[in-house]
Design a protein around this motif. Structure first.
Motif, short mmCIF file in Angstrom:
data_model
loop_
_atom_site.label_atom_id
_atom_site.label_comp_id
_atom_site.label_asym_id
_atom_site.label_seq_id
_atom_site.Cartn_x
_atom_site.Cartn_y
_atom_site.Cartn_z
N LEU A 60 47.86 40.16 23.54
CA LEU A 60 47.00 39.19 24.21
C LEU A 60 45.82 38.78 23.33
CD1 LEU A 60 46.24 37.58 26.81
CD2 LEU A 60 44.88 39.54 27.49
N TYR A 61 45.24 39.75 22.65
CA TYR A 61 44.10 39.44 21.79
C TYR A 61 44.51 38.56 20.62
CZ TYR A 61 41.59 42.95 24.39
OH TYR A 61 41.02 43.66 25.40
N GLU A 63 46.99 36.44 20.49
CA GLU A 63 47.22 35.07 20.92
C GLU A 63 45.92 34.37 21.27
OE1 GLU A 63 50.53 33.53 22.97
OE2 GLU A 63 51.23 35.55 23.48
N HIS A 64 45.08 35.08 22.05
CA HIS A 64 43.85 34.43 22.52
C HIS A 64 42.90 34.13 21.37
CE1 HIS A 64 40.97 33.25 25.56
NE2 HIS A 64 40.06 33.95 24.93
N HIS A 65 42.86 35.02 20.40
CA HIS A 65 41.92 34.85 19.29
C HIS A 65 42.60 34.30 18.04
CE1 HIS A 65 38.63 36.87 21.35
NE2 HIS A 65 39.50 37.78 21.75
N SER B 194 38.18 29.16 29.54
CA SER B 194 39.25 29.85 28.83
C SER B 194 38.90 31.31 28.54
CB SER B 194 39.59 29.11 27.53
OG SER B 194 38.49 29.14 26.67
N SER B 195 37.61 31.67 28.63
CA SER B 195 37.23 33.08 28.44
C SER B 195 37.84 33.98 29.51
CB SER B 195 35.71 33.25 28.49
OG SER B 195 35.10 32.62 27.40
N ALA B 197 40.75 34.28 30.12
CA ALA B 197 41.99 34.84 29.55
C ALA B 197 41.70 36.04 28.65
CB ALA B 197 42.74 33.77 28.77
N ASP B 198 40.41 36.30 28.36
CA ASP B 198 40.02 37.42 27.50
C ASP B 198 39.63 38.58 28.41
OD1 ASP B 198 38.94 39.19 25.71
OD2 ASP B 198 37.55 37.77 24.80
N TYR B 323 47.10 36.44 32.52
CA TYR B 323 46.21 35.86 31.51
C TYR B 323 47.04 34.97 30.60
CZ TYR B 323 43.87 39.88 33.40
OH TYR B 323 43.35 40.78 34.29
N PRO B 325 46.80 33.01 27.30
CA PRO B 325 45.90 32.90 26.14
C PRO B 325 45.35 31.49 25.93
CG PRO B 325 47.73 34.31 25.59
CD PRO B 325 48.02 33.75 26.96
#
Lengths: 348, 348
Positions: A60-61, A63-65, B194-195, B197-198, B323, B325
Motif C-alpha cells: 500500500l505504501y 503504491e500510495h507513495h 487522498s491522504s 488512503a494512507d 484504501y 492508493p
C-alpha cells in the motif's frame, strides 16, 4: 517524504564508512528513528550494504507513495515487504551483518534463520548525533514552534485553571503553529503545586493555586524533527525556599551552557551539574540532558555514563532540576546546538 | 496510583497461576504496560515470585509517593531501584525465572549476570486480555470521552479548515473531557482527500475539500486505560464509488460485530473481513483489530496469525477498511466488550 535526496545519499555514505570501520558489510535497520533517518520514510525495514541499499515497504505504501520512487535518484532499491523476503536476501549473501538492539525474540528468529549470531551495533544512532546543516534548520524551526507554545503557557497559566485545561490550550497552540503532533507520547508535561516534585507528572484536573510554581515541559515536531524545552512559571509570589531554588537552578542552567565547549567529555557536563546541586544540599534525580532530533531522546545522553565527547553539530538539552518530594520541584531546560565557533541556544 | 488494592492482589494471584502452569517460580517484569497492570505504577521494575513480589522504584518516587506505601496492604515489597540490586536478588535464589521479550542487549546482560538463559514468556500480556469488571468500567469511561471527541470532529470537520486545525480542536475537546493525554503517540489521525488512503497519515496543513471524505481515528486515556475508534466523515456529497465503498465498509463492520461470539477463534473474525473485502474486489491491508486496555494495542491481535479464542472479558476493536492508493480510503472502527451474554459496543 520531505527530506532532500542529497541528505539521504550523504547519510548512507556515512553509514557505509561506519560499517567498514566495524568490519561489517551490511546493516539491518528496523528502528523507526533510524529508518526515518536513512530512508525518509516512517515505516519499513532496510538493509544498507557497502554496495547497495534496499528498503522493504508494504505494498500500500509503495503504491500510495509511488511518486516518490519515480525519482530515479532515490538511493534505495524499493521492494515489497515480507519478512521472509528480507531473511532470504540476508541469507543469500556471504556477509558480516550488523543488527540493531532489537527485541530478544526478533533477534532469536533472525539468528535461527541465518544460522549465526550477528553482532548488535549502534552505527546509525552514533552518526545521528552529528546534525547536518539541513537538520539544524529543521530543529530550529521545531524549536521556534515550541517557543510559541511556551509563550502560550505563560499567557494561560494562572490561578483557578486546571492543569488539563492549560495543557489543552498549549497543545492546541503547538498544532496551530505547525507542530506535526502533540509533543511526547503523553502530551505536554504541565504540573502545578506539589506535583512539580513528580518528574513524570501528567496534567490532572487539579486547579492551579496562587503563590506556587508550574513546570511546563513541551516540544514540537516539524518535518519529523522534535524540540524540547522546560520552564518553571511562578504564579503569584513565592516563599523564600522556592524562590532561592528557582533562581539557583535557572542560574545553574545558564552557567552550564556557558561552560560548554567542543572537545570536553559529555560526562563532565553532567558531573558539574550534579556536583553543584549536591553542594547546594540537594540530590539530582535525573541526567542533565539528551540529544534531540528524529526522536525526543537520542544520543548523546548527558549523564555520568556517557563516553561521548562534545562535537560540532551536536544538539542536546541542558535541564538541571531540584525536586523536594511532596513539596515542589524546579526545572529549566533549553536545547543547544554546538556550532563551529559558538554554542547556540535554539529555544531562547 | 488509582487502582484498587484488591485488583492488584487478584492480578498477582493470576500471574502466579500462570507461573505455576509454565513451571516457573519467578517473573521479571519491566514493560510499562505490564508494570502498570501489576503494580499500579507507571515506572519501576518488578519480580513476581510464587511467594513474594518486589517492586524497585527510584528513590524520588518512593519518597514522593510514600503515602501509597504506608498502606500495609500494598501487595508488593517496595525497594530502592538499582539494576545491580535486582540482579543480586535474582542471583540469590535457586529459581526458574521467566522474563519478558526485552531488548537483546538487556537480555544478554541479564543472562551474563545469571549464568544461564532464562526463557521469555507472555504471561502478563495473556492475562491482560481478559478484563475485570473494574477494567471494563475504566474502558467504558475512556470510550465515552473518545465519543465526545468524535462528536467534536463531526462538528468541526468542514471545507476550508486545515486537517491540523481540526485535529487541534478535537484533541483539545478530549483533554477538556478528561483524557489524560492526547490519543496515541502521534495525536489523533485526521486525514482528508487522498491522504485517507494512507493508513498512517498525520494531520497536515492541507485544507479539507468539499465533496470528499475525512477519516478520524482517535481515542482517550482515562485512569491509564485507552480507547480507540474511527469514523469516516462525509463533507458535501460523494461520488458513486466513494459512496458505495463507504456503505460497504460500514455495513461490514456492523455485520462483523453481529457475528462475534464466545468460543470462536479470533482468527476467524479477521478471515471473514478479509474474505468479504477481497470478494468486493479490493485488498485488505491491515489486521481487523486489536485488544485495548493499558496500551492502545495489546493482545489479542485480530489477525490471521492469532491463535486466541474469543473469551468473556475481552475488549478489542473491529476496524475494516478499504484504501485505494492516491484516491481515497474508508475505515470504521469500534471497541467491543465480550460480555457473558452479549457483545457490547463501547464506542457507540
Amino acid at each position: 517524504m520531505n527530506v532532500l535526496l542529497s541528505e539521504l545519499e550523504s547519510r548512507l555514505s556515512e553509514i557505509r564508512e561506519g560499517l567498514s570501520a566495524e568490519g561489517l558489510t551490511h546493516l539491518l535497520v528496523s528502528k523507526k528513528g533510524n529508518i526515518c533517518y536513512l530512508t525518509g520514510m516512517e515505516t519499513g525495514v532496510a538493509v544498507v550494504g557497502l554496495d547497495e541499499a534496499v528498503l522493504w515497504l508494504k505494498d500500500l505504501y509503495i503504491e500510495h507513495h509511488s511518486s516518490l520512487y519515480l525519482d530515479d535518484n532515490y538511493p534505495l532499491d524499493v521492494r515489497v515487504y515480507d519478512m521472509g523476503n528480507v531473511f532470504d536476501y540476508l541469507k543469500g549473501k556471504k556477509q558480516r551483518l550488523g543488527v540493531e538492539n532489537v527485541s530478544v525474540n526478533s533477534y532469536r528468529e533472525l539468528a535461527d534463520k541465518l544460522g549465526y549470531n550477528p553482532p548488535t551495533t549502534e552505527i546509525v544512532e552514533s552518526k545521528r548525533m552529528i546534525k547536518s546543516r539541513y537538520e539544524v534548520e529543521m530543529l530550529k524551526t521545531s524549536a521556534s514552534i515550541a517557543m510559541k507554545g511556551m509563550d502560550k503557557a505563560f499567557e494561560v497559566v494562572r490561578r483557578g485553571l486546571s492543569e488539563a485545561e492549560a495543557a489543552a490550550e498549549v497543545e492546541s497552540e503547538l498544532r496551530h503553529n505547525g507542530s506535526e503532533c502533540p509533543p511526547f507520547r503523553q502530551g505536554i508535561l504541565l504540573a502545578s503545586g506539589s506535583s512539580t516534585a513528580d518528574i513524570h507528572a501528567n496534567p490532572s484536573q487539579e486547579k492551579i493555586k496562587d503563590n506556587s510554581m508550574v513546570i511546563v515541559d513541551l516540544g514540537a515536531k516539524y518535518n519529523n524533527y522534535f524540540s524540547d524545552m522546560t520552564r518553571t512559571i511562578t504564579v503569584g509570589s513565592l516563599g523564600r525556599e522556592e524562590k532561592e531554588i528557582s533562581e539557583f537552578i535557572h542560574n545553574l542552567e545558564m552557567e552550564t551552557i556557558d561552560r560548554l565547549e567542543i572537545g570536553m567529555p559529555v560526562k563532565d557536563i553532567h558531573d558539574f551539574v550534579e556536583r553543584e546541586i549536591i553542594k547546594k544540599g540537594y540530590q539530582f534525580y535525573h541526567s542533565t540532558g539528551h540529544g534531540v532530533g528524529l526522536e525526543v531522546h537520542e544520543k548523546p545522553s548527558v549523564s555520568s555514563d556517557s563516553s561521548d565527547i562534545v562535537r560540532e553539530g551536536m544538539v542536546f538539552t541542558i535541564e538541571p532540576g531540584i525536586y523536594i518530594p511532596r513539596k515542589f520541584g524546579v526545572r529549566f531546560e533549553d536545547m543547544v546546538y554546538v556550532g563551529k565557533k559558538n554554542i547556540e541556544v535554539l529555544t531562547r
